[in-house]
Design a protein around this motif. Structure first.
Motif, short mmCIF file in Angstrom:
data_model
loop_
_atom_site.label_atom_id
_atom_site.label_comp_id
_atom_site.label_asym_id
_atom_site.label_seq_id
_atom_site.Cartn_x
_atom_site.Cartn_y
_atom_site.Cartn_z
N HIS A 92 0.85 -1.23 -0.12
CA HIS A 92 0.09 0.10 -0.08
C HIS A 92 0.91 1.29 -0.11
O HIS A 92 2.12 1.29 0.34
N ARG A 93 0.23 2.36 -0.39
CA ARG A 93 1.03 3.76 -0.64
C ARG A 93 1.38 4.26 0.73
O ARG A 93 2.51 5.24 0.65
N ALA A 94 0.75 4.16 1.50
CA ALA A 94 1.10 5.05 2.94
C ALA A 94 1.53 3.84 4.03
O ALA A 94 1.17 3.10 4.19
N TRP A 144 10.00 -4.09 -12.31
CA TRP A 144 9.76 -2.56 -12.21
C TRP A 144 10.00 -2.22 -10.86
O TRP A 144 10.01 -3.47 -10.02
N GLY A 145 10.29 -1.27 -10.20
CA GLY A 145 10.64 -1.03 -8.70
C GLY A 145 9.84 0.09 -8.37
O GLY A 145 8.74 0.75 -9.09
N PHE A 146 9.85 0.48 -7.15
CA PHE A 146 8.60 1.27 -6.55
C PHE A 146 9.09 2.74 -6.77
O PHE A 146 10.38 3.15 -6.56
N ARG A 147 8.38 3.74 -7.02
CA ARG A 147 8.62 5.17 -7.04
C ARG A 147 8.95 5.30 -5.61
O ARG A 147 8.17 5.16 -4.71
N ARG A 148 10.17 6.48 -5.53
CA ARG A 148 10.66 6.60 -4.19
C ARG A 148 9.53 7.31 -3.40
O ARG A 148 8.56 8.28 -3.91
N GLY A 149 9.10 6.79 -1.97
CA GLY A 149 8.44 7.35 -1.49
C GLY A 149 6.75 7.12 -1.40
O GLY A 149 5.83 7.49 -0.86
N GLU A 150 6.35 6.32 -2.40
CA GLU A 150 5.02 5.94 -2.97
C GLU A 150 4.62 4.35 -2.47
O GLU A 150 3.62 4.08 -2.91
N ALA A 151 5.66 3.64 -1.83
CA ALA A 151 5.18 2.34 -1.31
C ALA A 151 5.73 2.29 0.22
O ALA A 151 6.89 2.35 0.45
N SER A 152 4.75 2.36 1.21
CA SER A 152 4.98 2.39 2.65
C SER A 152 4.55 1.27 3.49
O SER A 152 5.08 1.33 4.50
N SER A 153 3.81 0.29 3.06
CA SER A 153 3.27 -0.66 3.79
C SER A 153 2.63 -2.07 3.15
O SER A 153 2.73 -1.82 2.03
N VAL A 154 2.34 -2.84 4.25
CA VAL A 154 1.86 -4.15 3.49
C VAL A 154 0.57 -4.29 4.37
O VAL A 154 0.61 -4.31 5.62
#
Length: 178
Positions: A92-94, A144-154
């Motif tokens: 998830h994002r946050a 692909w990888g995550f954009r910096r600061g846009e993936a923060s939790s599971v």
């Protein structure tokens, strides 16, 4: 998983390796913790919202490996879950919060509002079924990888697939590649 971590505590490690000539480096993030319920309006890094599915004290470990070419593998290991239950798990994002909605929506490689884009190719899905001892594991690999600061939790959902009530959340310092 790290033994001896108290409820709600988290241990993290970031490991890097790569070419001595300054070339692109592989790196790994590994975080683990024990789930605890929110208390006093705040949430631990590993928070359970449904203690029947994710009991307080159950454990989680998330490992992210980013290859030099940007490909990303995310691995999940859990113990102490409800035996035989199938969970839906997504990045998830946050970060997590006392309110299950705090973690926002699923991280998507190609952000979209089209429900058809909520799929394992465009998102990181780590669905698993807990074994007879309550343990489970899953992994997902993407080019692909995550954009910096846009993936923060599971988030652990109460059912597999694209929907389901949020049973637990684990804040993870995912490494971004862009």
């Amino acid at each position: 998983m790290v033994a001896g971590i108290c409820a709600g505590a988290v241990a993290a490690a970031v490991l890097a390796s790569g070419a001595a000539d300054g070339g692109t480096r592989d790196h790994t993030v590994r975080v683990d913790g024990r789930f605890a319920p929110p208390a006093g309006g705040t949430a631990p890094a590993a928070v359970t919202y449904d203690e029947k599915l994710v009991p307080a004290g159950s454990r989680i470990e998330v490992r992210q490996h980013v290859a030099g070419n940007g490909a990303t593998t995310v691995e999940l290991r859990v113990t102490g879950m409800k035996p035989g239950h199938t969970y839906g798990v997504h990045v998830h994002r946050a970060p997590c919060g006392a309110d299950p909605a705090a973690a926002g929506g699923h991280y998507q490689h190609r952000p979209s509002t089209d429900p058809a884009d909520a799929n394992p190719e465009n998102e990181v899905w780590l669905d698993f079924t807990a074994d007879a001892r309550g343990a489970g594991r899953a992994s997902a690999r993407h080019d692909w990888g995550f954009r910096r600061g846009e993936a923060s939790s599971v988030i652990l959902h109460d059912e597999p697939g694209n929907a389901g009530t949020r049973a637990a959340c684990f804040t993870v310092p995912f490494a971004g590649t862009g």
